[in-house]
Scaffold this active site. Structure first.
Site, mmCIF file in Angstrom:
data_model
loop_
_atom_site.group_PDB
_atom_site.id
_atom_site.type_symbol
_atom_site.label_atom_id
_atom_site.label_comp_id
_atom_site.label_asym_id
_atom_site.label_seq_id
_atom_site.Cartn_x
_atom_site.Cartn_y
_atom_site.Cartn_z
ATOM 1 N N ASP A 70 11.578 11.861 5.507
ATOM 2 C CA ASP A 70 12.557 11.428 4.512
ATOM 3 C C ASP A 70 12.089 12.037 3.186
ATOM 4 O O ASP A 70 11.231 11.490 2.491
ATOM 5 C CB ASP A 70 12.588 9.896 4.450
ATOM 6 C CG ASP A 70 13.597 9.361 3.438
ATOM 7 O OD1 ASP A 70 13.968 10.115 2.515
ATOM 8 O OD2 ASP A 70 13.996 8.193 3.567
ATOM 9 N N GLU A 168 4.845 1.885 -0.831
ATOM 10 C CA GLU A 168 6.200 2.099 -0.327
ATOM 11 C C GLU A 168 6.480 0.907 0.573
ATOM 12 O O GLU A 168 6.124 0.898 1.747
ATOM 13 C CB GLU A 168 6.254 3.444 0.421
ATOM 14 C CG GLU A 168 7.664 3.952 0.540
ATOM 15 C CD GLU A 168 8.437 3.268 1.646
ATOM 16 O OE1 GLU A 168 8.916 2.125 1.436
ATOM 17 O OE2 GLU A 168 8.568 3.876 2.709
ATOM 18 N N GLU A 177 11.769 -7.369 5.920
ATOM 19 C CA GLU A 177 10.347 -7.335 6.272
ATOM 20 C C GLU A 177 9.446 -7.953 5.208
ATOM 21 O O GLU A 177 8.247 -8.089 5.411
ATOM 22 C CB GLU A 177 9.849 -5.913 6.544
ATOM 23 C CG GLU A 177 10.506 -5.295 7.744
ATOM 24 C CD GLU A 177 9.845 -4.006 8.130
ATOM 25 O OE1 GLU A 177 10.095 -3.006 7.469
ATOM 26 O OE2 GLU A 177 9.067 -4.037 9.078
ATOM 27 N N HIS A 317 16.153 7.393 5.134
ATOM 28 C CA HIS A 317 16.030 6.665 6.406
ATOM 29 C C HIS A 317 16.444 5.202 6.265
ATOM 30 O O HIS A 317 16.598 4.512 7.258
ATOM 31 C CB HIS A 317 14.603 6.776 6.963
ATOM 32 C CG HIS A 317 13.607 5.910 6.281
ATOM 33 N ND1 HIS A 317 13.201 6.121 4.975
ATOM 34 C CD2 HIS A 317 12.952 4.796 6.693
ATOM 35 C CE1 HIS A 317 12.331 5.177 4.645
ATOM 36 N NE2 HIS A 317 12.161 4.374 5.664
HETATM 37 N N1 SAH Z 1 2.484 4.487 2.464
HETATM 38 C C1 SAH Z 1 2.924 5.074 3.721
HETATM 39 C C2 SAH Z 1 3.451 4.030 4.692
HETATM 40 C C3 SAH Z 1 4.573 3.142 4.186
HETATM 41 S S1 SAH Z 1 5.150 2.002 5.401
HETATM 42 C C4 SAH Z 1 3.963 6.128 3.420
HETATM 43 O O1 SAH Z 1 4.490 6.135 2.309
HETATM 44 O O2 SAH Z 1 4.272 6.929 4.292
HETATM 45 C C5 SAH Z 1 4.368 0.514 4.947
HETATM 46 C C6 SAH Z 1 3.023 0.317 5.588
HETATM 47 O O3 SAH Z 1 2.499 -0.897 5.083
HETATM 48 C C7 SAH Z 1 3.047 0.180 7.103
HETATM 49 O O4 SAH Z 1 2.181 1.130 7.676
HETATM 50 C C8 SAH Z 1 2.564 -1.255 7.371
HETATM 51 O O5 SAH Z 1 1.747 -1.379 8.520
HETATM 52 C C9 SAH Z 1 1.762 -1.552 6.109
HETATM 53 N N2 SAH Z 1 1.655 -2.979 5.747
HETATM 54 C C10 SAH Z 1 2.645 -3.906 5.774
HETATM 55 N N3 SAH Z 1 2.195 -5.116 5.364
HETATM 56 C C11 SAH Z 1 0.878 -4.950 5.064
HETATM 57 C C12 SAH Z 1 -0.142 -5.831 4.588
HETATM 58 N N4 SAH Z 1 0.135 -7.121 4.331
HETATM 59 N N5 SAH Z 1 -1.385 -5.329 4.396
HETATM 60 C C13 SAH Z 1 -1.648 -4.024 4.672
HETATM 61 N N6 SAH Z 1 -0.725 -3.141 5.124
HETATM 62 C C14 SAH Z 1 0.535 -3.587 5.312
#
Ligand code: SAH
Length: 377
Positions: A70, A168, A177, A317
């Site tokens: 994306d 993100e 979520e 996305h």
């Molecule tokens: N920063 C990456 C992934 C974004 S998706 C990018 O930009 O490509 C968000 C990520 O946050 C996911 O991998 C998910 O597993 C993680 N995540 C969600 N809740 C979380 C929490 N409470 N502590 C740590 N990681 C978390």
């Protein structure tokens, strides 16, 4: 972010071709050296079953592939970071939910003194390997943990505060979520008083659309299936907002704001909201659905950066979130649909959202009034 939940939308053909920078960069980093091997990771992956991925879809690389491809999303973060290297120089950064580590690596390349990359799913193991393979291990520490469970003594180099939080966290309909809770938690625990959040603004909008064709395929399909009445499922289909791409020409009203978040000050309570709206129609048409989408802003910069996930903007996305009306409206240009929308995390499963939309319409051709409940899951 956004958990994979493809509901059969169109393939994002425009997304990659418009991301001029992305393919070129992919070429740049291509190397003929043998890929790093990690037997441990390979063994763990073999042991992972579909059950593990069901409960933690962020463990699997495919969801990260979708997010990285994306280009609207990833390049907005990249530009906010690398074009503002002066903000990152010698600063301590936290990446909340680092996934593959992409944003942490942008920050390290931009000159951050240290990046704490927090990730609770198993993709953290690959992030560590990726960071090592890109020779950034001395600048980035991956903590494979839920952000909320980090102990003070687990922070690298005795760090107690961070200057910048990048994350993100956005889901479908912005809030699906509920990961924003985690960013608020990290902000309140670690961000310095004049610290920077990337992004720092998020705005949710709603507008009305004409969507006869898709409503026919997705909702009215159940009226008669091979000669059988399956309207029992139609009721369920109407309960679930549809995450899909909406063509810009389907939009028949102005878009109005229903939630504006300033991430530097918002509280977890703000994530349950109720808002009224008034949508003026721009043309004579049928109104089949309301559509929600969001914008994000990185505005604590010299040159602010924004991106939109709206129907008129380039594909992302997140697509758009469509709420079909039980009964379509016949509307005329200049008439207005008024209503209210409320949203709160589901009590049984706080990752899901309970959304309720009330409408009131007094047009020259028809009148309508009612409340519809939806569940985004
Ligand atoms: N920063 C990456 C992934 C974004 S998706 C990018 O930009 O490509 C968000 C990520 O946050 C996911 O991998 C998910 O597993 C993680 N995540 C969600 N809740 C979380 C929490 N409470 N502590 C740590 N990681 C978390």
């Amino acid at each position: 972010m956004s958990e994979f939940q493809d509901k059969g939308g169109e393939a994002p053909s425009a997304a990659m071709s418009n991301g001029v920078e992305a393919p070129a960069e992919a070429m740049e980093s291509h190397s003929t050296e043998e890929a790093p091997k990690s037997n441990e990771i390979a063994e763990e992956l073999e042991a992972a079953t579909s059950k593990d991925y069901y409960f933690d879809s962020y463990s699997h690389f495919s969801i990260h592939e979708e997010m990285l491809k994306d280009t609207v999303r990833t390049l907005s973060y990249k530009h906010a970071i690398v074009r503002n290297a002066h903000l990152f120089k010698d600063k301590v950064v936290m990446d909340v939910g680092c996934g593959t580590g992409i944003l942490s690596m942008f920050a390290a390349r931009a000159g951050a003194a240290h990046v704490i990359a927090v990730e609770c799913s198993a993709i953290a193991d690959q992030a560590k390997q990726i960071i090592e393979d890109n020779e950034l291990s001395d600048k980035i520490t991956v903590l494979k943990k839920k952000c909320e469970e980090i102990q003070d003594d687990e922070m690298p180099n005795g760090i107690t505060k961070v200057d910048i939080i990048i994350s993100e966290w956005m889901g479908y309909f912005l809030l699906y979520e509920s990961m924003l809770d985690t960013v608020i938690y990290a902000r309140d625990r670690w961000l310095t008083e004049d610290g920077i959040l990337m992004p720092n603004t998020a705005t949710l909008y709603i507008c009305a659309i004409e969507d006869a064709e898709y409503m026919e395929q997705k909702i009215n399909f159940w009226d008669n299936v091979y000669g059988f009445d399956m309207r029992a499922i139609k009721e369920l289909a109407l309960l679930e907002p549809l995450v899909d791409t909406v063509e810009g020409e389907c939009v028949i009203s102005n878009a109005v704001e229903i939630l504006e978040l300033d991430l530097t000050t918002c509280r977890v309570e703000d994530l349950r909201f109720e808002s009224t709206f008034s949508l003026p129609f721009q043309r004579d048409d049928y109104c089949h659905a309301l559509v929600a989408f969001f914008d994000c802003g990185f505005t604590q910069l010299h040159t602010p950066i924004h991106f939109s996930t709206g129907p008129a903007a380039e594909y992302t996305h997140w697509k758009q979130t469509v709420f079909y009306l039980k009964t379509p409206l016949t509307v005329c240009a200049g008439e207005t649909l008024s209503g209210s929308i409320s949203c709160e995390p589901n009590k049984g499963n706080p990752r899901d959202l309970d959304i309720s939309i009330a409408i009131h319409f007094q047009g020259s051709i028809m009148h309508a009034q009612g409340v519809q409940r939806f569940r985004l899951r």
